[in-house]
Design a protein around this motif. Structure first.
Motif, short mmCIF file in Angstrom:
data_model
loop_
_atom_site.label_atom_id
_atom_site.label_comp_id
_atom_site.label_asym_id
_atom_site.label_seq_id
_atom_site.Cartn_x
_atom_site.Cartn_y
_atom_site.Cartn_z
N UNK A 188 60.56 -44.26 1.00
CA UNK A 188 60.17 -45.66 1.21
C UNK A 188 58.76 -45.91 0.66
N UNK A 189 57.88 -44.94 0.81
CA UNK A 189 56.51 -45.09 0.34
C UNK A 189 56.46 -45.24 -1.17
N UNK A 190 57.20 -44.41 -1.89
CA UNK A 190 57.19 -44.52 -3.34
C UNK A 190 57.83 -45.83 -3.80
N UNK A 191 58.86 -46.28 -3.10
CA UNK A 191 59.46 -47.57 -3.43
C UNK A 191 58.46 -48.70 -3.23
N UNK A 192 57.65 -48.57 -2.15
CA UNK A 192 56.66 -49.61 -1.89
C UNK A 192 55.60 -49.67 -2.99
N UNK A 193 55.07 -48.51 -3.39
CA UNK A 193 54.05 -48.54 -4.44
C UNK A 193 54.64 -48.96 -5.78
N UNK A 194 55.91 -48.63 -6.00
CA UNK A 194 56.57 -49.06 -7.25
C UNK A 194 56.67 -50.58 -7.29
#
Length: 538
Positions: A188-194
């Motif tokens: 979820x964190x990587x999706x958010x920064x993406x």
């Protein structure tokens, strides 16, 4: 050459002893931090977050105490330090990493809680260039990515909605967090920064007027998990991009059950179409079925506009979407309530109209607060195998002065009104598109056919069916005008429209056989204008 893995297995559970909290959105922060502190977790924080926690009576160490360096440059530099990133990235079970952490007095951070500067909100609100740039978060994404990479040992939270889930996990696992939970939060964190970086990149492309940037990213936030997609065997989610554009993504739902995938797609099509008509043009109503208008009209009142739109194809309107370009009033609501309708969308609704439609429990009523500007630039995207097709939104429009009369007979003033109306609707009909119109209302629509002749004939047949359903002696296409979204490659398509009763034609022009089409129009006493602009919609 790829960086080699040290192949150290991730522990199944990691106890949370130390947490770093640095958030812009402080919703639920003090309660969450209090729950951590109550479980013996040491709290470290930054700036406003640290002050909020201290004000709540919690014991919290400032990140400056960890780094030995004060926050500088108006807070631009505070967490970009080995004391923070070493605590996030250190592999606890790697002897070298562990030794270096001891050597440099770097304490591990087991939990990172970060949410970002509100770049998307500032962009959507139309912030000026310097303000928008200042709301690009640097330290936050850097920490998030570091923690997410090292999810074997670190849990990262980027959304306040996950606070309760994390506390529940701690309670269920004696103060530890499982590897599965850490993986889920890292993803979820990587999706958010993406999504965050995509918003920044797309803003730069808009601000610098770069039509086709070398790299294109499109991101969004999940607003709704759908029961299914177009069909029950397909999964689907509705993501909002933060674009400041009134419509289905920003609307307030007053009543009715949850919108489906197809509802959202069709409602967007209806509202974008009706928005072509400013309130000053009159009361506009568009009825959509399967993303195609099946009726559209302008009237002196919304009740009149709805009746005229419904008359175009009352059969297809059953179970359709109704969009208005102004406030839904009681008279229009009563008319709409007579026909099974899935969704009604309008900029506003009167209390009386809302009360009338409340009797239709399954009808979704959406209020947007405004109309989208059909001339505003934007992008439209479509996936293909292995790629993404991105183009500018079709913000093109044809004005009266753009029309070029190409036949001996010029259209009369009333015909010009209907021609521009019909061409505007054709812009929102799937290609090949044919639209018959009369008295500022569609009277026949042919959509999505492989042959333009078929579209013309289907539209005429549907007009005949509508006339029969309404008890009329002849179809309303007699004496109408016709619009084609693209040029007639041969005269046959136009002649099929003439056979249906059309007396004036609007089309882009540009065919190698334009002269033949014009000659056929002249032979039949037809007025025809060229727009020089086509509106394919696939």
């Amino acid at each position: 050459m790829a960086v080699a893995s040290k192949s150290i297995p991730a522990p199944e559970r990691v106890n949370v002893r130390r947490a770093l909290l640095s958030v812009f959105d402080k919703t639920g922060l003090t309660d969450f931090a209090g729950a951590l502190a109550g479980r013996g977790v040491e709290l470290v924080s930054t700036g406003g977050s640290a002050r909020a926690l201290a004000a709540a009576g919690l014991s919290v160490a400032d990140v400056s105490d960890v780094t030995g360096f004060p926050e500088i440059m108006d807070g631009r530099v505070k967490t970009l330090h080995p004391g923070v990133h070493g605590g996030l990235l250190g592999i606890r079970d790697d002897e070298t990493h562990a030794e270096q952490m001891r050597e440099h007095a770097i304490a591990g951070i087991d939990l990172l809680v970060v949410n970002l500067y509100p770049f998307e909100e500032v962009r959507a609100a139309g912030g000026d260039y310097p303000t928008t740039v200042e709301n690009i978060d640097i330290g936050g994404p850097a920490m998030i990515r570091a923690a997410a990479k090292n999810h074997a040992y670190v849990t990262v939270l980027v959304d306040p909605s996950d606070y309760d889930a994390l506390i529940g996990e701690l309670d269920a696992n004696d103060g530890a967090l499982t590897y599965a939970f850490r993986q889920k939060m890292a993803a979820k964190a990587y999706a958010r920064t993406a999504a965050y970086d995509a918003a920044i990149a797309n803003w730069f492309a808009e601000a610098l007027d770069v039509a086709e940037p070398a790299y294109r990213a499109i991101g969004g936030r999940l607003a709704q998990t759908m029961r299914y997609g177009e069909n029950p065997h397909q999964t689907a989610g509705f993501y909002v991009t933060g674009e400041n554009r009134p419509g289905v993504a920003t609307a307030r739902q007053i009543q009715g059950k949850q919108l489906s995938y197809n509802n959202i797609n069709d409602t967007d099509a209806a509202f974008e179409c009706v928005a072509e008509f400013a309130p000053s043009a009159g009361a506009a109503c568009v009825i959509v079925k399967h993303a195609n208008p099946c009726g559209a009209a302008l009237g002196d009142t919304f009740a009149e506009a709805y009746r005229k739109a419904l008359a175009c194809d009352p059969v297809s309107a059953f179970g359709g979407i109704v969009a208005l370009n102004g406030e839904l009033d009681a008279d229009a609501a009563r008319e709409i309530a007579e026909v099974f309708t899935e969704v009604v969308i309008a900029p506003s609704v009167s209390d009386e109209a809302a009360e009338i439609l409340a009797a239709k429990k399954n009808l979704r009523l959406l209020v947007t607060g405004g109309l989208p500007d059909p001339r505003t630039p934007g992008i439209a995207a479509k996936t293909v195998a292995g790629g993404l097709l991105v183009q500018a939104r079709d913000a093109g429009a044809v004005e009266r002065d753009d029309l070029k009369v190409v036949t001996r007979r010029a259209p009369e003033a009333g015909e010009i009104d209907d021609l521009t109306f019909a061409f505007t609707i054709a812009k929102h009909v799937k290609s090949n598109a044919i639209v018959y119109a009369r008295d500022r209302a569609t009277v026949g629509i042919g959509a999505g056919q492989m042959s333009r002749v078929d579209s013309a004939r289907i539209a005429a047949r549907k007009a005949g069916d509508a006339a029969e359903a309404l008890g009329l002696d002849e179809p309303l296409t007699k004496g109408c005008v016709v619009a084609s979204d693209a040029f007639f490659p041969f005269a046959d398509g136009m002649l099929a429209a003439v056979e249906a009763g059309a007396r004036a034609v609007i089309q882009p022009g540009g065919s190698k056989r334009d002269d033949e089409v014009i000659a056929a129009a002249d032979e039949n006493g037809i007025a025809m204008v060229f727009t020089g602009m086509r509106h394919f919609r696939h």
